[in-house]
Structure formats: C-alpha cells, structure tokens
Write a protein that holds these residues in place. Structure first.
Motif, PDB file in Angstrom:
ATOM      1  N   THR A  74      -3.853 -75.983  64.789  1.00 38.92           N
ATOM      2  CA  THR A  74      -5.046 -76.737  64.407  1.00 38.92           C
ATOM      3  C   THR A  74      -5.508 -77.450  65.659  1.00 38.92           C
ATOM      4  O   THR A  74      -4.705 -78.136  66.306  1.00 38.92           O
ATOM      5  N   VAL A  90      -8.773 -74.047  62.582  1.00 43.26           N
ATOM      6  CA  VAL A  90      -7.771 -74.347  61.556  1.00 43.26           C
ATOM      7  C   VAL A  90      -7.195 -73.059  60.989  1.00 43.26           C
ATOM      8  O   VAL A  90      -7.857 -72.018  60.984  1.00 43.26           O
ATOM      9  N   ALA A 102      -6.488 -70.474  58.137  1.00 41.65           N
ATOM     10  CA  ALA A 102      -7.352 -70.169  56.999  1.00 41.65           C
ATOM     11  C   ALA A 102      -6.855 -70.831  55.717  1.00 41.65           C
ATOM     12  O   ALA A 102      -7.662 -71.303  54.898  1.00 41.65           O
ATOM     13  N   ALA A 140      -8.131 -74.376  55.576  1.00 43.55           N
ATOM     14  CA  ALA A 140      -9.562 -74.624  55.736  1.00 43.55           C
ATOM     15  C   ALA A 140     -10.166 -75.421  54.577  1.00 43.55           C
ATOM     16  O   ALA A 140     -11.013 -76.292  54.801  1.00 43.55           O
ATOM     17  N   LEU A 169     -16.200 -75.606  61.303  1.00 42.75           N
ATOM     18  CA  LEU A 169     -14.851 -75.097  61.105  1.00 42.75           C
ATOM     19  C   LEU A 169     -14.781 -73.638  61.542  1.00 42.75           C
ATOM     20  O   LEU A 169     -15.665 -72.842  61.234  1.00 42.75           O
ATOM     21  N   ASP A 188     -11.842 -70.732  61.230  1.00 40.62           N
ATOM     22  CA  ASP A 188     -10.482 -70.495  60.759  1.00 40.62           C
ATOM     23  C   ASP A 188      -9.914 -69.200  61.320  1.00 40.62           C
ATOM     24  O   ASP A 188     -10.641 -68.338  61.820  1.00 40.62           O
TER      25      ASP A 188
END
Length: 378
Positions: free
Chosen positions: A60, A74, A76, A79, A93, A95
């Motif tokens: 992360t 991040v 998944a 997320a 975001l 992922d």
C-alpha cells in the motif's frame, strides 16, 4: 493562540482537510528538491489521508508529487476499505491483484530518475522492489528529507492534543487516590490504563510504573515488583484520544520521602520549569535541552540525566521535532512536544516530570496542568 475554546473542536477531519495536507506535503517535497513522496501505512499516511490499513506484506503506497494527482496504490482486496477513508475523495485509487507485480502498478507513477522521500516505516521489501523496477531512482527517509512534515499543528490538531492532555491530567488526579503500597507495579499500571479509557482515550500506548530502583530505568515496563512503603514511583503514561497523543510523567512517593529524595525531585522540577520557560518561536530545539540540562548539571546530577529533554507528539507519541543537543531546527508556532528532564540513580530511584507544550505566537503553553509537586500516596 488561545486554546481554551479548542477543547470541543474535535469534529472529524474532512476530505478538504486531507486534500490541503497532501497538497502542502507535495509542495514541501518539491521545495526540498524531491521528485515526490512515497508514503506507506503508518502515521504519515494517517495524517495525510485518514486511512489506517493493516500493515502487511502487500504493498500500500501513497504517491505524492507537486505536478500530479495524488494516487493511493492498494491491494485489490483492500480497495473497498481504502475508498471509505476520510481523504479518499482527494485522491485516485489504483489497485493491484494478488499474483501480480505490485511495482508494475507503481512504477508508471514515478519519475524513473527521481529522488523520493520515503516514510520511515516503509518495508524494505517494497523499497527494494521499487529499486529493482526503477534502478535510476533514489530514496531518502522523511526524517532526513522532510523532518517537519507533521511538526506544525493546525488549530484542530491542537484541539485534539489539548483534549488528550486534559484527559491525562484527569487520570493522574485519580490515580493518586488508589493504593500503591503492597501492590504490584502492573496493578497500578492497569489502573492507569483504565483511567485513561474512562477519560476518553480510545487507545492506551504505555503505562510506565517504575517503583524504587526500577524508577532509575526511564523505559521500565511495569512488572511484578511489589511497591513498598518508602518507594519513589515514576509514572509515565499516555495514548490516543481523537487520534492524537497524550504523554505525561509525574513522580510520586509512598509515604514521606527523605531529604535527598525531595532534593532530587525539586531539582528535576526546576529543570522542567526552566526547559518550558525557554520555549518561544525562533529558538533552536537544542536550547530547550540546554536550559533543562543546565539546572540538573548545576546541582551535580548532569551525568544522571541520560536522555533527550523532549520529543514531538501528534498522531504518534514520538515524532519530530526533538529537544536534543545538535538539533538546530527553530521552533515555530503550532509545534507540540514534551519537556521531560529526569535524574536516575541506579539501584536506588529515579525522578521524571513531563508535560506536553505547544509553541504559541509569543511563547509557550502547557497542555498538561496536573500539579508538579511531589505527591504523597498510600
């Protein structure tokens, strides 16, 4: 700055608050000659986004740069939680799925030849992974690259620190009325933890109870030693309230102290007063240490003051700035830190007195106001 009206100003931070913090951090990075900031789970990520993920081996990483949008990389599976973070509305975001290379998702966000500030607690696993992916990059820990990133608190952060300090004061006032003699240190520590929670702390981080010779160890962990009549007892405790820290130390005595014990306590109290009195905008952090240390040295205990005079506090208990010889960072209004001189006599006893203070526009204000005189407990 008048802090009294702030004690109730503890509403949650908004997405706009976090957006402003991220923008300011990105600007500070550019001014420091960095290509950007890489922020892993920990206090910096919490401060900048409000997100507190579980810190695991899965990557992360918040990527900040002055000329780009903020991006949070991040896993998944995490997320959905990241999307609910208070600052999520101010970032994008990105992922990555288990089984994929997380650095493939991160590398396109970075200048391939840039130098980046990296949060101090970033896993070596991830830093080495980025270096393999982008061998032309370089990295510097934030303590070196941007040590004052979280140091100056805004009005609402000061409100939280003031509330945490007041709650710690209230816990201390009550612990003086519990029995000490013939109980284990760990029993008194449990009482302290319970009182912090009674007064609003969501998290208790430490409850040092150092009785008799154990008080000569500044970071003694409360154990099975039975506190005896005639013991000096160092109390050092704190945690988080509204996400911001408390940290207070007082030294009490079970029954009447000796003349020497009173003298040492008086020396430490005077040193603490001198350290606090030295605080004002523009002086160097080391000047606070020098002011407190000079008093203890004058009375012949200089070699028994074995730690720095203070540390910053915010979303963590220990963070920059540090009140220590060699730290020339000037104090700025809004900085918050401890002033905690001590004297430690091995095999006998220790004394420490600590308050959290904040630098004001024209001086200093204590965020702890519990009495500093030696309290006699039973």
């Amino acid at each position: 700055m008048d802090l009294d009206p702030l004690l109730a100003d503890t509403e949650p931070f908004t997405a706009a608050d976090y957006a402003a913090r991220m923008a300011a951090a990105a600007r500070a990075a550019a001014e420091a000659g960095l290509a950007g900031l890489l922020i892993a789970p920990g206090p910096d990520l919490t401060h900048l986004t409000g997100y507190r993920p579980v810190d695991t081996e899965r990557l992360t990483l918040l990527v900040l740069a002055a000329d780009r949008e903020a991006v949070l990389v991040v896993p998944a599976l995490e997320a959905p939680d990241a999307a609910k973070a208070p600052g999520a509305g101010a970032l994008t975001l990105r992922d990555w799925a288990d089984g994929k290379n997380p650095y493939d998702a991160t590398a396109p966000l970075l200048d391939a030849t840039g130098r980046f500030g990296v949060s101090d607690n970033t896993w070596a696993l991830h830093l080495l992974g980025l270096q393999r992916e982008l061998p032309g990059t370089a990295y510097a820990p934030l303590t070196d690259a941007l040590p004052m990133l979280r140091a100056v608190k805004d009005r609402r952060e000061l409100a939280r620190l003031a509330a945490a300090g007041a709650a710690a004061d209230a816990a201390y006032a009550q612990i003086l009325h519990v029995p000490f003699a013939d109980r284990r240190e760990s029993d008194v520590a449990a009482d302290l933890a319970a009182l912090l929670r009674v007064h609003g702390h969501s998290q208790v981080d430490f409850t040092v109870v150092g009785s008799g010779p154990n008080g000569a160890n500044p970071h003694h962990e409360a154990g099975d030693r039975v506190i005896r009549h005639g013991d000096m007892v160092v109390l050092d405790f704190g945690g988080l309230l509204h996400g911001y820290g408390s940290d207070i130390s007082r030294t009490v005595h079970v029954g009447e102290p000796t003349a020497e014990e009173r003298r040492v306590h008086d020396v430490v109290r005077e040193a603490q007063r001198a350290g606090v009195a030295a605080v004002r905008p523009g002086i160097a952090c080391q000047d606070v240490d020098r002011a407190a240390r000079a008093v203890i040295t004058e009375f012949g205990y200089g070699d028994r003051f074995i730690h720095r005079t203070g540390h910053g506090i915010g979303v963590t208990t220990h963070e920059p700035p540090y009140m220590i010889e060699g730290e020339e960072q000037p104090l700025l209004p809004g900085m918050c830190f401890s002033v905690e001189p001590g004297v430690y006599l091995p095999g006998r006893f220790g004394v420490r007195i600590e308050d959290i203070v904040t630098v004001t526009d024209d001086g200093v204000r204590r965020l702890n106001n519990a009495p500093r005189e030696m309290a006699i407990v039973e």
